[in-house]
Design a protein around this motif. Structure first.
Motif, PDB file in Angstrom:
ATOM      1  N   GLU A 101       0.825  -1.218   0.000  1.00  0.00           N
ATOM      2  CA  GLU A 101       0.000   0.000   0.000  1.00  0.00           C
ATOM      3  C   GLU A 101       0.853   1.259   0.000  1.00  0.00           C
ATOM      4  O   GLU A 101       0.465   2.287  -0.574  1.00  0.00           O
ATOM      5  N   LYS A 102       2.035   1.200   0.607  1.00  0.00           N
ATOM      6  CA  LYS A 102       2.915   2.368   0.645  1.00  0.00           C
ATOM      7  C   LYS A 102       3.332   2.779  -0.765  1.00  0.00           C
ATOM      8  O   LYS A 102       3.361   3.972  -1.098  1.00  0.00           O
ATOM      9  N   VAL A 103       3.658   1.801  -1.609  1.00  0.00           N
ATOM     10  CA  VAL A 103       4.025   2.090  -2.987  1.00  0.00           C
ATOM     11  C   VAL A 103       2.830   2.667  -3.742  1.00  0.00           C
ATOM     12  O   VAL A 103       2.958   3.634  -4.514  1.00  0.00           O
ATOM     13  N   PHE A 104       1.658   2.084  -3.526  1.00  0.00           N
ATOM     14  CA  PHE A 104       0.441   2.558  -4.186  1.00  0.00           C
ATOM     15  C   PHE A 104       0.196   4.036  -3.871  1.00  0.00           C
ATOM     16  O   PHE A 104      -0.055   4.846  -4.764  1.00  0.00           O
ATOM     17  N   ARG A 105       0.271   4.396  -2.592  1.00  0.00           N
ATOM     18  CA  ARG A 105      -0.006   5.780  -2.194  1.00  0.00           C
ATOM     19  C   ARG A 105       1.087   6.732  -2.683  1.00  0.00           C
ATOM     20  O   ARG A 105       0.805   7.881  -3.057  1.00  0.00           O
ATOM     21  N   HIS A 106       2.340   6.258  -2.687  1.00  0.00           N
ATOM     22  CA  HIS A 106       3.438   7.113  -3.165  1.00  0.00           C
ATOM     23  C   HIS A 106       3.270   7.423  -4.648  1.00  0.00           C
ATOM     24  O   HIS A 106       3.383   8.587  -5.071  1.00  0.00           O
ATOM     25  N   LEU A 107       2.999   6.410  -5.456  1.00  0.00           N
ATOM     26  CA  LEU A 107       2.824   6.630  -6.888  1.00  0.00           C
ATOM     27  C   LEU A 107       1.589   7.482  -7.168  1.00  0.00           C
ATOM     28  O   LEU A 107       1.603   8.336  -8.072  1.00  0.00           O
ATOM     29  N   ASN A 108       0.533   7.269  -6.409  1.00  0.00           N
ATOM     30  CA  ASN A 108      -0.677   8.058  -6.575  1.00  0.00           C
ATOM     31  C   ASN A 108      -0.394   9.535  -6.314  1.00  0.00           C
ATOM     32  O   ASN A 108      -0.834  10.415  -7.067  1.00  0.00           O
ATOM     33  N   LEU A 109       0.391   9.835  -5.258  1.00  0.00           N
ATOM     34  CA  LEU A 109       0.731  11.218  -4.922  1.00  0.00           C
ATOM     35  C   LEU A 109       1.602  11.853  -6.002  1.00  0.00           C
ATOM     36  O   LEU A 109       1.353  12.980  -6.452  1.00  0.00           O
ATOM     37  N   VAL A 110       2.627  11.126  -6.438  1.00  0.00           N
ATOM     38  CA  VAL A 110       3.566  11.662  -7.436  1.00  0.00           C
ATOM     39  C   VAL A 110       2.858  11.898  -8.772  1.00  0.00           C
ATOM     40  O   VAL A 110       3.011  12.948  -9.405  1.00  0.00           O
ATOM     41  N   LEU A 111       2.082  10.920  -9.217  1.00  0.00           N
ATOM     42  CA  LEU A 111       1.427  11.040 -10.519  1.00  0.00           C
ATOM     43  C   LEU A 111       0.300  12.071 -10.503  1.00  0.00           C
ATOM     44  O   LEU A 111       0.068  12.747 -11.512  1.00  0.00           O
TER      45      LEU A 111
END
Length: 550
Positions: free
Chosen positions: A279-289
């Motif tokens: 989930e950490k990767v999911f939220r990080h990519l969501n924020l960046v994109l």
């Protein structure tokens, strides 16, 4: 590259390791070919596919596969002595006491190599190599900067920080000698080496021949060893920290001893691919994109000062919410996708069927990434229309909420076709999927949040899950339903028409556009896995004035 307006030609004199070839000719041949005549040029102009000029994912710099690892190793060796000698030798890495079946495979490879050697020896001196011969070409560019690093990243530091600081103070006190500038010439005028990129291009070229609607994608996940030995797990417990993975799995590259990005054969190394991230990767990519998308739609004067003159690609954002019913019919899975954004939110309300698909996997490439937390799988698949299931059981129920980001890392291809709606069959899997998609220049990055159910899939339970997901209410988490919560990241080539047109041109000896497409697809995939492995890094193009101006 990212700062160049769309449609503008790249600088002619700039040479990069892993940049696509600058001219639409066969770049595996040496320079000395005669230019085509005017009639040939006009014919090629008529045959050309629509022009694409691609933007780098989040304005990252080009990735020079393997070059950065060699640079770091040479940097450390040069610190040992001013008279250090660095050389490379040709030879063979051989297995000690191989098994008989391994030797049979090796003899087949030697026969092929011998036949190629005889063919090369028979070619007259000075003659051009065979037209379809692929060569490993050239050294890194002459520019004295490290193109593997992302923008605004400091150069790599040696492990021993105290020695580094002491050496730095001595250098500041002593007069700095000027290093003579060198400009290098390519060995025998060979073209540049694009490590791994050519292999991916050849694989994609073969997959595109299977169907005009073939789907190519790459997924992020982990290549892990099945049932590792206890002594191997002891090694992992002290080694996995740099990769950011959990200690309950041994990654394949640790067992095999691979130190850099590589294409591996899981049938020989053993292991499996886990196509999920956390989930950490999911939220990080969501924020960046999301930041990248927002800046691309902001007026220049509303961006941060450093980004006001920066050209952004045209990004689109799509959020889709679907519930997939998976039926097992005659040994294959048939997927019935329901649109959770449409239809009645009431229990038993009308269902809106988006598609009925039978998906067939055709091929894959597994790429291990030792320096990252995650690995990649490239795959190709064909999705055919299927009749609506009648009387079968649903084997899995999956609720999926996904976000798509154009650009990713399991590489796969698939063909999707409409199919009749199944009626009366039993669901074997139920999947609720919430997906966000970021699309630009024919690429798409999809990030998905998924709930999967595989047990106790009665009709009342399925209707309850569909109704709650449609109403955006919390979904059941009871383990008795075989509940599984996962997150997925994919990168795919969304513009299939352009891919097929570029592939056709390559078959007609005009490889530039297909080569360029494969190059940027490979670069985006590797850069995406690096971004997913560093949750503390936020690219400059993703920073917004409301949250990042301090």
């Amino acid at each position: 590259m990212a700062a160049r307006p769309v449609g503008e030609q790249p600088p002619r004199k700039r040479q990069r390791v892993h940049a696509p070839p600058p001219h639409p000719q066969n770049h595996n041949q040496q320079q000395q070919q005669q230019p085509p005549n005017n009639s040939q040029q006009e014919e090629k102009k008529q045959q050309q596919a629509p022009q694409h000029r691609f933007t780098r994912l989040l304005n990252f710099q080009p990735i020079n596969i393997l070059h950065n690892e060699i640079q770091n190793w040479m940097y450390e060796q040069c610190a040992l002595s001013p008279n250090i000698e660095i050389e490379v030798k040709l030879g063979r890495l051989v297995v000690i006491d191989p098994e008989p079946e391994e030797m049979e495979h090796a003899l087949d490879i030697m026969d092929i190599a011998l036949a190629r050697t005889i063919q090369m020896a028979a070619r007259p001196v000075g003659a051009q190599p065979p037209h379809k011969r692929q060569r490993v070409h050239a050294p890194p560019p002459a520019h004295p900067q490290n193109h593997h690093q992302q923008e605004q990243q400091p150069p790599p530091r040696p492990p021993n920080t105290s020695q580094q600081e002491a050496r730095k103070k001595q250098q500041q006190q002593a007069p700095q000698p000027k290093v003579p500038q060198l400009r290098f010439t390519r060995l025998l005028n060979f073209q540049q080496i694009n490590i791994l990129h050519n292999e991916i291009r050849h694989w994609m070229y073969e997959q595109c021949a299977l169907s005009p609607t073939i789907e190519i994608e790459v997924k992020l996940g982990r290549l892990v060893v099945i049932d590792p030995a206890p002594e191997e797990m002891e090694h992992v417990s002290g080694h996995n920290g740099h990769a950011g993975t959990t200690n309950d799995a041994l990654r394949v590259h640790d067992k095999v001893g691979i130190k850099s990005l590589a294409w591996i054969d899981l049938q020989k190394t053993g292991g499996r691919f886990e196509s999920t991230v956390n989930e950490k990767v999911f939220r990080h990519l969501n924020l960046v994109l999301n930041g990248w998308y927002s800046n691309s739609h902001l007026a220049p004067h509303r961006r941060l000062p450093a980004l006001r003159d920066h050209p952004f690609p045209k990004l689109t954002y799509v959020r889709s919410r679907t519930v997939d019913k998976i039926y097992r019919i005659n040994g294959t899975n048939v997927r019935v996708s329901l649109d959770a954004n449409r239809g009645s939110a009431q229990r038993g309300g009308g269902e809106v069927v988006k598609e009925v698909i039978e998906k067939k996997r055709k091929s894959r490439m597994d790429l291990c990434c030792p320096s990252c937390q995650w690995d990649l799988r490239l795959s190709s698949s064909i999705e055919n229309p299927a009749p609506m299931p009648r009387g079968e059981m649903v084997t899995t129920l999956r609720a999926k909420d996904a976000s798509r980001i154009n650009g990713n890392l399991r590489l796969s291809s698939s063909i999707e076709n409409p199919a009749p709606m199944p009626r009366g069959e039993m669901v074997t899997t139920l999947r609720a999927k919430d997906r966000i998609s970021y699309q630009w220049q024919g690429f798409s990055i999809d990030i998905s949040s998924i709930h999967t159910y595989s047990q106790g899939l009665t009709k009342p339970f399925i209707d309850d899950v569909v109704q709650k997901f449609r109403a955006q209410e919390p979904l059941p988490t009871d383990l008795q339903y075989g509940t599984l919560r996962t997150f997925e990241v994919e990168l795919e080539i969304a513009n299939k028409k352009y891919m097929q047109s570029a592939r056709k041109l390559m078959a007609e000896n005009n490889p530039f556009q297909f080569t360029e497409l494969c190059y940027f697809f490979t670069q985006h995939a590797v850069q995406l896995v690096e971004l997913a492995s560093n949750s503390n890094y936020k690219p400059a193009v993703s920073k917004l004035p409301t949250t990042d101006d301090n």
